[in-house]
Design a protein around this motif. Sequence first.
Motif, PDB file in Angstrom:
ATOM      1  N   GLY A  39       0.769  -1.235   0.000  1.00 50.76           N
ATOM      2  CA  GLY A  39       0.000   0.000   0.000  1.00 50.76           C
ATOM      3  C   GLY A  39       0.801   1.286   0.000  1.00 50.76           C
ATOM      4  N   GLU A  40       2.000   1.268   0.541  1.00 51.20           N
ATOM      5  CA  GLU A  40       2.751   2.517   0.669  1.00 51.20           C
ATOM      6  C   GLU A  40       3.673   2.785  -0.514  1.00 51.20           C
ATOM      7  N   LEU A  41       3.754   1.863  -1.432  1.00 50.87           N
ATOM      8  CA  LEU A  41       4.625   2.079  -2.591  1.00 50.87           C
ATOM      9  C   LEU A  41       4.010   3.112  -3.529  1.00 50.87           C
ATOM     10  N   PRO A  42       4.835   3.868  -4.210  1.00 51.25           N
ATOM     11  CA  PRO A  42       4.300   4.769  -5.237  1.00 51.25           C
ATOM     12  C   PRO A  42       3.535   3.931  -6.249  1.00 51.25           C
ATOM     13  N   ALA A  43       2.329   4.328  -6.538  1.00 44.14           N
ATOM     14  CA  ALA A  43       1.459   3.448  -7.309  1.00 44.14           C
ATOM     15  C   ALA A  43       1.009   4.072  -8.622  1.00 44.14           C
ATOM     16  N   ASP A  44       1.824   4.957  -9.151  1.00 45.77           N
ATOM     17  CA  ASP A  44       1.437   5.594 -10.413  1.00 45.77           C
ATOM     18  C   ASP A  44       1.665   4.676 -11.602  1.00 45.77           C
ATOM     19  N   VAL A  45       1.961   3.425 -11.311  1.00 41.31           N
ATOM     20  CA  VAL A  45       2.181   2.447 -12.367  1.00 41.31           C
ATOM     21  C   VAL A  45       0.893   1.725 -12.724  1.00 41.31           C
ATOM     22  N   CYS A  46      -0.177   2.055 -12.004  1.00 38.82           N
ATOM     23  CA  CYS A  46      -1.436   1.352 -12.221  1.00 38.82           C
ATOM     24  C   CYS A  46      -2.264   2.118 -13.247  1.00 38.82           C
ATOM     25  N   SER A  47      -2.602   1.470 -14.338  1.00 43.57           N
ATOM     26  CA  SER A  47      -3.338   2.177 -15.378  1.00 43.57           C
ATOM     27  C   SER A  47      -4.459   1.311 -15.938  1.00 43.57           C
ATOM     28  N   VAL A  48      -5.415   1.995 -16.571  1.00 40.98           N
ATOM     29  CA  VAL A  48      -6.572   1.310 -17.141  1.00 40.98           C
ATOM     30  C   VAL A  48      -6.499   1.444 -18.661  1.00 40.98           C
ATOM     31  N   TRP A  49      -6.713   0.331 -19.334  1.00 46.02           N
ATOM     32  CA  TRP A  49      -6.605   0.283 -20.795  1.00 46.02           C
ATOM     33  C   TRP A  49      -7.919  -0.186 -21.394  1.00 46.02           C
ATOM     34  N   ILE A  50      -8.235   0.386 -22.539  1.00 40.01           N
ATOM     35  CA  ILE A  50      -9.433  -0.029 -23.273  1.00 40.01           C
ATOM     36  C   ILE A  50      -9.034  -1.125 -24.262  1.00 40.01           C
ATOM     37  N   ALA A  51      -9.708  -2.254 -24.139  1.00 45.57           N
ATOM     38  CA  ALA A  51      -9.325  -3.407 -24.962  1.00 45.57           C
ATOM     39  C   ALA A  51      -9.615  -3.158 -26.440  1.00 45.57           C
ATOM     40  N   ASP A  52     -10.760  -2.514 -26.722  1.00 46.65           N
ATOM     41  CA  ASP A  52     -11.170  -2.291 -28.107  1.00 46.65           C
ATOM     42  C   ASP A  52     -10.991  -0.812 -28.452  1.00 46.65           C
ATOM     43  N   ASP A  53     -10.033  -0.509 -29.330  1.00 45.20           N
ATOM     44  CA  ASP A  53      -9.744   0.882 -29.700  1.00 45.20           C
ATOM     45  C   ASP A  53     -10.983   1.618 -30.200  1.00 45.20           C
ATOM     46  N   ALA A  54     -11.894   0.893 -30.825  1.00 45.55           N
ATOM     47  CA  ALA A  54     -13.099   1.518 -31.377  1.00 45.55           C
ATOM     48  C   ALA A  54     -13.979   2.090 -30.274  1.00 45.55           C
ATOM     49  N   GLN A  55     -13.813   1.614 -29.043  1.00 46.10           N
ATOM     50  CA  GLN A  55     -14.638   2.084 -27.924  1.00 46.10           C
ATOM     51  C   GLN A  55     -13.946   3.196 -27.131  1.00 46.10           C
ATOM     52  N   PHE A  56     -12.754   3.557 -27.568  1.00 38.12           N
ATOM     53  CA  PHE A  56     -11.952   4.487 -26.760  1.00 38.12           C
ATOM     54  C   PHE A  56     -12.620   5.853 -26.593  1.00 38.12           C
TER      55      PHE A  56
END
Length: 107
Positions: A39-56
């Motif tokens: 929990g205390e680690l810098p966590a800016d490595v967590c990201s959300v990606w859209i699987a289908d580019d057409a829905q971006f």
Amino acid sequence: MKQIHVAKHAVEAHLVRGFLESQGIRAVVRGEMLTSGWGELPADVCSVWIADDAQFDQASKLLVAFLKGTLARELGARSWQCPGCNEVLEGQFTACWNCGARRPANT
Ligand SMILES: [Zn+2]
């Protein structure tokens, strides 16, 4: 696969992913392994990606609205000013302790 959101922590990333999936948009969380359990680690490595580019584009619009709503709720927890007597009250109060006026819905 396009990145749509960089989360501060895994919980936020999953909140965003869950919201997108509830809207019918397939999304994945990346970077989770680096943060879960630490929990205390810098966590800016967590990201959300859209699987289908057409829905971006659609996902992007939905997410902006979603995050605004979240932000509005956060602001809602902050102090507010009584419309009746101008007393400044802490966010957890729903009515003015000074004059009894209800907290306006838009604050
Ligand atoms: Zn008041």
